[in-house]
Motif scaffolding. Structure first.
Motif, mmCIF file in Angstrom:
data_model
loop_
_atom_site.group_PDB
_atom_site.id
_atom_site.type_symbol
_atom_site.label_atom_id
_atom_site.label_comp_id
_atom_site.label_asym_id
_atom_site.label_seq_id
_atom_site.Cartn_x
_atom_site.Cartn_y
_atom_site.Cartn_z
ATOM 1 N N LEU A 122 -8.871 11.588 16.648
ATOM 2 C CA LEU A 122 -9.840 12.201 15.770
ATOM 3 C C LEU A 122 -10.769 11.487 15.209
ATOM 4 C CD1 LEU A 122 -7.129 14.569 14.040
ATOM 5 C CD2 LEU A 122 -8.917 15.354 15.293
ATOM 6 N N MET A 154 0.505 5.097 0.629
ATOM 7 C CA MET A 154 -0.282 6.387 0.687
ATOM 8 C C MET A 154 0.472 7.763 0.922
ATOM 9 S SD MET A 154 -3.898 5.312 2.416
ATOM 10 C CE MET A 154 -3.065 4.877 4.303
ATOM 11 N N LYS A 184 15.219 1.739 9.941
ATOM 12 C CA LYS A 184 14.127 1.847 10.940
ATOM 13 C C LYS A 184 14.742 1.466 12.261
ATOM 14 C CE LYS A 184 11.713 -0.807 8.425
ATOM 15 N NZ LYS A 184 10.585 -1.717 7.881
ATOM 16 N N THR A 234 -0.540 11.765 7.297
ATOM 17 C CA THR A 234 -1.917 11.541 7.955
ATOM 18 C C THR A 234 -2.847 12.394 6.919
ATOM 19 O OG1 THR A 234 -0.990 11.751 10.127
ATOM 20 C CG2 THR A 234 -3.204 12.464 9.790
ATOM 21 N N SER A 289 6.016 0.072 2.297
ATOM 22 C CA SER A 289 6.510 -1.090 2.878
ATOM 23 C C SER A 289 6.240 -2.174 1.953
ATOM 24 C CB SER A 289 5.922 -1.497 4.200
ATOM 25 O OG SER A 289 6.370 -0.335 5.204
ATOM 26 N N SER A 302 -1.514 7.485 13.694
ATOM 27 C CA SER A 302 -1.092 7.739 14.909
ATOM 28 C C SER A 302 -2.097 7.880 16.090
ATOM 29 C CB SER A 302 -0.160 8.931 14.665
ATOM 30 O OG SER A 302 0.588 8.608 13.678
ATOM 31 N N GLY A 303 -1.560 7.988 17.146
ATOM 32 C CA GLY A 303 -2.413 8.057 18.521
ATOM 33 C C GLY A 303 -3.411 9.300 18.203
ATOM 34 N N ASN A 304 -2.977 10.639 17.785
ATOM 35 C CA ASN A 304 -3.937 11.896 17.568
ATOM 36 C C ASN A 304 -4.904 11.349 16.580
ATOM 37 O OD1 ASN A 304 -2.735 12.860 19.655
ATOM 38 N ND2 ASN A 304 -1.766 14.527 18.375
ATOM 39 N N GLY A 326 3.140 14.648 3.434
ATOM 40 C CA GLY A 326 2.122 14.508 4.518
ATOM 41 C C GLY A 326 1.553 12.975 4.369
ATOM 42 N N GLU A 331 -0.628 3.421 10.043
ATOM 43 C CA GLU A 331 -1.966 3.422 10.185
ATOM 44 C C GLU A 331 -2.788 4.232 10.914
ATOM 45 O OE1 GLU A 331 -3.513 1.651 7.543
ATOM 46 O OE2 GLU A 331 -1.687 1.161 6.626
ATOM 47 N N MET A 344 0.823 -1.291 0.151
ATOM 48 C CA MET A 344 0.043 -0.084 -0.035
ATOM 49 C C MET A 344 0.782 1.257 0.021
ATOM 50 S SD MET A 344 -2.592 1.197 3.151
ATOM 51 C CE MET A 344 -1.300 0.808 4.221
HETATM 52 C C1 LIG Z 1 7.968 1.166 9.546
HETATM 53 C C2 LIG Z 1 6.790 2.037 8.822
HETATM 54 C C3 LIG Z 1 5.993 1.425 7.688
HETATM 55 C C4 LIG Z 1 5.228 2.355 7.226
HETATM 56 N N1 LIG Z 1 4.648 1.515 5.981
HETATM 57 C C5 LIG Z 1 3.623 2.497 5.141
HETATM 58 C C6 LIG Z 1 3.236 1.861 3.946
HETATM 59 O O1 LIG Z 1 3.451 0.898 3.638
HETATM 60 N N2 LIG Z 1 2.394 2.739 3.236
HETATM 61 C C7 LIG Z 1 2.037 3.901 3.573
HETATM 62 O O2 LIG Z 1 1.326 4.585 3.157
HETATM 63 N N3 LIG Z 1 2.565 4.706 4.852
HETATM 64 C C8 LIG Z 1 3.543 3.832 5.542
HETATM 65 N N4 LIG Z 1 4.267 4.173 6.615
HETATM 66 C C9 LIG Z 1 3.787 5.744 6.973
HETATM 67 C C10 LIG Z 1 2.937 6.009 8.060
HETATM 68 O O3 LIG Z 1 1.619 5.518 7.889
HETATM 69 C C11 LIG Z 1 2.847 7.543 8.483
HETATM 70 O O4 LIG Z 1 4.088 7.741 8.891
HETATM 71 C C12 LIG Z 1 1.896 7.885 9.454
HETATM 72 O O5 LIG Z 1 0.545 7.797 8.760
HETATM 73 C C13 LIG Z 1 2.069 9.304 9.625
HETATM 74 O O6 LIG Z 1 2.181 10.166 8.695
HETATM 75 P P1 LIG Z 1 3.543 11.107 8.676
HETATM 76 O O7 LIG Z 1 4.711 10.400 8.928
HETATM 77 O O8 LIG Z 1 3.530 11.894 7.703
HETATM 78 O O9 LIG Z 1 3.318 12.136 9.858
HETATM 79 P P2 LIG Z 1 2.479 13.332 10.052
HETATM 80 O O10 LIG Z 1 1.095 13.187 9.322
HETATM 81 O O11 LIG Z 1 2.713 14.520 9.719
HETATM 82 O O12 LIG Z 1 2.103 13.311 11.617
HETATM 83 C C14 LIG Z 1 2.728 13.706 12.571
HETATM 84 C C15 LIG Z 1 2.342 13.687 14.096
HETATM 85 O O13 LIG Z 1 1.117 14.647 13.853
HETATM 86 C C16 LIG Z 1 -0.133 13.931 14.350
HETATM 87 N N5 LIG Z 1 -1.122 14.599 13.594
HETATM 88 C C17 LIG Z 1 -1.497 14.581 12.407
HETATM 89 N N6 LIG Z 1 -2.654 15.212 12.181
HETATM 90 C C18 LIG Z 1 -3.070 15.929 13.164
HETATM 91 C C19 LIG Z 1 -4.028 16.718 13.675
HETATM 92 N N7 LIG Z 1 -5.015 17.062 13.062
HETATM 93 N N8 LIG Z 1 -4.266 16.807 15.204
HETATM 94 C C20 LIG Z 1 -3.347 16.559 15.757
HETATM 95 N N9 LIG Z 1 -2.362 15.562 15.666
HETATM 96 C C21 LIG Z 1 -1.957 15.403 14.331
HETATM 97 C C22 LIG Z 1 0.086 12.620 14.018
HETATM 98 O O14 LIG Z 1 -0.734 11.823 15.006
HETATM 99 C C23 LIG Z 1 1.718 12.127 14.388
HETATM 100 O O15 LIG Z 1 1.942 11.957 15.522
HETATM 101 C C24 LIG Z 1 4.964 3.514 7.207
HETATM 102 C C25 LIG Z 1 5.726 4.031 8.512
HETATM 103 C C26 LIG Z 1 6.549 3.527 9.207
HETATM 104 C C27 LIG Z 1 7.179 3.981 10.460
#
Ligand SMILES: Cc1cc2nc3c(=O)[nH]c(=O)nc-3n(C[C@H](O)[C@H](O)[C@H](O)COP(=O)(O)OP(=O)(O)OC[C@H]3O[C@@H](n4cnc5c(N)ncnc54)[C@H](O)[C@@H]3O)c2cc1C
Length: 557
Positions: free
Chosen positions: A444, A191, A271, A198, A229, A438-440, A196, A436, A189
């Protein structure tokens, strides 16, 4: 004969916890499987428990992490291939889990013969997945993504027809070849982009239709993904901006003419944990992909995949917590300190029992959630699935790092070195709360349910309210949630408070009705009442810690 240069005898070193049946030795798991309706799967789970808890399986887990995957961008003649090479142990882990059907068993009814879905399919699979994660967690990533991709593929019947015959078989085929030439495939997958993860709507990757465009038709995709991944997968569900907005696509590694699709992997992530699993950065240089669903409906289309992976994050985290607990109790049962077994030292008894309570709660919530996937056509179960997926994912995945850290300390210095599994577990567990959602983001999502699907909240609260009636502390916890809901203007700030309160009430209610009194009483007394605490091993002085530890000991079967 003593060795000539030996200076001492080795004693009081507990044996490693291996060749243990991960099912038969886990009372909380067995209870959950029965309670949630999958008792018929017990025999198969005992078999898989023996496989996953064997010394060989744990050794494969160690090897697959000590020899992480490597990206091979070019072949020896300089042709671009973008393949990933893995240690043989990784392939064995994948084979074990695929041959058990963990990537597809809940969809078996879609295969030839068209029988009805098994009513306990998700719970039974969750039981096996929980053990597969203990065997080795990283390989669970492609397993979970393949399983979760199926309900998305079903939204585009011609794509489902082409791919399901290769997804459903309980086989593993790691060859780099067109899907048509393989006995089995896996899916990934894409995304998350650099700007960005989230906020997927901020995606800049573009998709241009080859012809008229629309569901099931071909597009050319140009752009990137920052995390993708399992890049060795045979196809990926990818989000990209089509002319009418963010759209979901199926992007295969090979094109219908057997040429390699233009996915260029930049590098693999270095990682913290999850090292056996490859996670790539990738560019799409005009890669071909086929639309799933309408243009502009990308998030709505892919959300079903996300929901399934969230269930797996919780189940796998519960499994990893269980493995950490089992190792801590096993060590304490074998190690003597100050003339007593460690497990009999009062303070250690408090710590171990306290750890066990979080594992009980995590198992209760995760398997209850799995059951709601099995019964999604039932309104009450569907409400539970909608509200309690983010709640369960949040709480279980957030508890895991603290819980595993404390379990590691139970082994003293031996817990901190790489030969024991605790150090690797400790590095592994944070990922499930990050990816998939994160906490916040989970908090939400719960807020979204409150605003857009209040009837789901009402149904879950009705169920929890009924379960709480007979217990003073559960009732108070229920009333506290009702109070929160009276102040909607503060909910934006109180999202995490509400999610945690729902998780604890849900777990407490399940344990109250089905766990031994020692477990339910202590869980409710410490998690839903009693003095506030920030670390483990407190508040259980009146609890039957012996009964709680005996129940969770891996040496009881
Ligand atoms: C080992 C690993 C494997 C992964 N594999 C995949 C994969 O196969 N495919 C894929 O698509 N992605 C993958 N990811 C990515 C992962 O899904 C994203 O890192 C995750 O969704 C967070 O997105 P970001 O890193 O852009 O952080 P951001 O979206 O920038 O978020 C940063 C922080 O802000 C918080 N946040 C975001 N929005 C808000 C809000 N409105 N209010 C308050 N807090 C908020 C989040 O909870 C997070 O703590 C992988 C990540 C890891 C670590």
């Amino acid at each position: 004969m003593p060795e000539p240069f030996s200076t001492h005898e080795v004693f009081n070193q507990p044996p490693p916890l291996e060749d243990v049946n991960l099912y038969a030795s886990d009372a909380a798991l067995k209870d959950a499987i029965e309670r949630e309706g999958a008792g018929a799967a017990g025999e198969a789970l005992v078999g898989f428990g023996g496989v996953t808890g064997s010394a060989e399986a744990f050794e494969r887990g160690r090897l697959a992490n000590e020899h992480p995957p490597r990206l091979q961008t070019y072949d020896r003649q300089g042709r671009r291939r973008d393949t990933v090479s893995f240690h043989p142990a990784y392939h064995e882990l994948m084979r074990t889990s695929c041959e058990e059907g963990l990537h597809s068993s809940v969809w078996s009814h879609l295969g030839a013969g068209g029988h009805k879905p098994r009513p306990e399919a998700h719970v039974a699979r969750a039981g096996a997945f929980y053990m597969a994660a203990q065997m080795e967690a990283g390989h669970c990533c492609p397993i979970t993504m393949t399983n979760a991709a199926v309900p998305v593929l079903l939204q585009q019947p011609e794509l489902a027809e082409a791919w399901l015959p290769k997804i459903l078989p309980f086989r593993y085929d790691p060859s780099f070849a067109p899907a048509a030439d393989k006995t089995a495939v896996t899916l990934g997958m894409g995304m998350t982009e650099k700007q960005g993860g989230t906020d997927v709507r901020a995606a800049t990757t573009k998709a241009e239709p080859v012809g008229a465009g629309g569901p099931g038709t071909e597009y050319i995709v140009t752009g990137h993904k920052w995390f993708m991944s399992a890049p060795m997968s045979d196809a990926f569900l990818v989000l990209a901006q089509a002319p009418k907005g963010l759209t979901c696509f199926l992007m295969p590694r090979f094109l219908p003419d057997d040429s390699i699709n233009a996915l260029h992997f930049q590098r693999l992530k270095d990682k913290l944990g999850n090292r056996s699993n490859a996670s790539s950065e990738v560019e799409f240089h005009g890669a071909h992909a086929w639309a799933i669903g309408e243009e502009g409906r990308g998030v709505a289309t892919i959300i079903e995949m996300v929901t399934h992976t969230r269930l797996d994050c919780a189940v796998a985290s519960a499994g990893l917590m269980r493995l950490a607990l089992a190792n801590a109790v096993h060590f304490a049962e074998h190690r003597t300190v100050f003339q007593k077994k460690l497990v009999d030292q009062p303070l250690m008894g408090q710590v171990l029992a306290d750890l066990a309570l979080d594992v009980e709660g995590a198992v209760a919530l995760s398997f209850r959630l799995a059951r709601s996937f099995d019964r999604a056509s039932d309104q009450r179960a569907s409400a539970w699935r909608r509200l309690m997926t983010p709640v369960t994912k949040y709480w279980v995945c957030k508890m895991a790092p603290a819980m595993v850290g404390e379990a590691m300390e139970c082994l003293g210095g031996s817990g901190y070195v790489e030969e024991a599994p605790l150090a690797r577990l400790y590095r592994e567990v944070p990922v499930n709360s990050i990816w998939e959602g994160s906490g916040n983001v989970m908090a939400l999502d719960v807020m979204r349910v409150l605003q857009r699907e209040p009837e789901a909240l009402a149904q879950v609260l009705e169920e929890l309210g009924a379960a709480a009636k007979e217990d003073r502390r559960l009732k108070a916890a229920y009333e506290r949630i009702e109070d929160f809901l009276q102040e909607p203007t503060l909910l934006d700030q109180r999202g995490r408070t509400l999610v945690e309160a729902l998780a604890l009430l849900g777990a407490g209610a399940i344990l109250r009705t089905s766990a031994p009194a020692a477990v339910a009483d202590a869980f409710i007394a410490t998690r839903l009442g009693g003095a506030p605490r920030q670390t483990y091993g407190q508040g259980l002085e009146r609890a039957d810690t012996r009964a709680i530890i005996t129940r969770c000991s891996p040496n009881q079967s």
